[in-house]
Scaffold this motif. Sequence first.
Motif, PDB file in Angstrom:
ATOM      1  N   PRO A   1      34.343 -24.142   1.152  1.00 39.54           N
ATOM      2  CA  PRO A   1      35.704 -24.510   1.571  1.00 39.54           C
ATOM      3  C   PRO A   1      36.808 -23.813   0.783  1.00 39.54           C
ATOM      4  O   PRO A   1      37.836 -23.435   1.348  1.00 39.54           O
TER       5      PRO A   1
ATOM      6  N   ARG B   1      34.396 -28.307  17.726  1.00 42.30           N
ATOM      7  CA  ARG B   1      33.268 -28.498  16.820  1.00 42.30           C
ATOM      8  C   ARG B   1      32.568 -29.807  17.113  1.00 42.30           C
ATOM      9  O   ARG B   1      33.151 -30.761  17.606  1.00 42.30           O
TER      10      ARG B   1
ATOM     11  N   SER C   1      34.497 -16.034   9.805  1.00 43.75           N
ATOM     12  CA  SER C   1      33.973 -17.351   9.426  1.00 43.75           C
ATOM     13  C   SER C   1      34.718 -18.479  10.119  1.00 43.75           C
ATOM     14  O   SER C   1      34.207 -19.600  10.218  1.00 43.75           O
ATOM     15  N   PHE C   2      35.908 -18.187  10.644  1.00 49.08           N
ATOM     16  CA  PHE C   2      36.701 -19.224  11.318  1.00 49.08           C
ATOM     17  C   PHE C   2      35.981 -19.806  12.535  1.00 49.08           C
ATOM     18  O   PHE C   2      36.239 -20.957  12.917  1.00 49.08           O
TER      19      PHE C   2
ATOM     20  N   THR D   1      37.192 -20.291   2.262  1.00 51.50           N
ATOM     21  CA  THR D   1      37.839 -20.278   3.577  1.00 51.50           C
ATOM     22  C   THR D   1      39.315 -20.647   3.468  1.00 51.50           C
ATOM     23  O   THR D   1      40.153 -20.105   4.195  1.00 51.50           O
ATOM     24  N   LYS D   2      39.617 -21.567   2.565  1.00 59.09           N
ATOM     25  CA  LYS D   2      41.019 -21.935   2.357  1.00 59.09           C
ATOM     26  C   LYS D   2      41.803 -20.751   1.817  1.00 59.09           C
ATOM     27  O   LYS D   2      42.944 -20.496   2.235  1.00 59.09           O
TER      28      LYS D   2
ATOM     29  N   PHE E   1      31.909 -19.957   5.450  1.00 57.81           N
ATOM     30  CA  PHE E   1      32.300 -21.264   5.992  1.00 57.81           C
ATOM     31  C   PHE E   1      31.772 -22.402   5.123  1.00 57.81           C
ATOM     32  O   PHE E   1      32.387 -23.473   5.042  1.00 57.81           O
TER      33      PHE E   1
ATOM     34  N   ALA F   1      34.466 -23.124  12.164  1.00 61.58           N
ATOM     35  CA  ALA F   1      35.402 -24.244  12.037  1.00 61.58           C
ATOM     36  C   ALA F   1      36.021 -24.612  13.375  1.00 61.58           C
ATOM     37  O   ALA F   1      36.466 -25.743  13.566  1.00 61.58           O
TER      38      ALA F   1
END
Length: 235
Positions: free
Chosen positions: A45, A234, A100-101, A48-49, A42, A104
Amino acid sequence: MEPITYQSPEQVQARVNAFVASVYNWMFIGLTLTGVLAYATFQVPALTKLIFNTPGVFIGLIIAELALVFILSSRITTMKAGTATGMFVVYSALNGLTMSFIFAVYAKTAIFGAFFATAGTFAACSVYGWVTKKDLTSMGGFMFMGLIGVIIASVVNIFLASTALYWAITYLTIAIFVGLTAYDTQKIKEMALTQPEDIGASAVRKGAIMGALHLYLDFINLFLMMLRLFGGGRD
């Protein structure tokens, strides 16, 4: 002809304790690796992208995870202990990437709340599975069929987008993994108690890895459902 040796009750108990400790140690290692990699992923970036904005990558990771679980479950008796251990570690790492989502989507307070709720529930179910005199075999089969049912319902709800069905699936899944945790704990206890005296270290390790995998899956799935309950966006 070699003389027959018998182990004392103390020796048997020591062997059982060592096996059970190994199971929970490996489960803890797997959960720790998943959690650390999820948070670390996470924090990057670009990574994760790549995972979540590239369908082929995310689907590939999910397929790889399913394949590892299937291979471990079906071929554990024929593979080497080191191979089984490595596959469990790789699975835990891949799961960290795909999980890891949660950082977010959910607030940190929700994540910590869900984790502690899961840990407490898991511990209570494990204790019950260990101390109960009731045979949980039939319950395990019933829970497995229920799991298949909620998976089908979850797929259907992708198209229905029903809020009521969403929450019904959430509560049913929690109930299922509560039952499976107790069931799997009892199976691990039976496995520990019925080990042959001359069992090799390799067989012990493979048994511990399989036990750890079952408990790991129980914990992770229970945690994900608890996250739904705690909710919250979040911070």
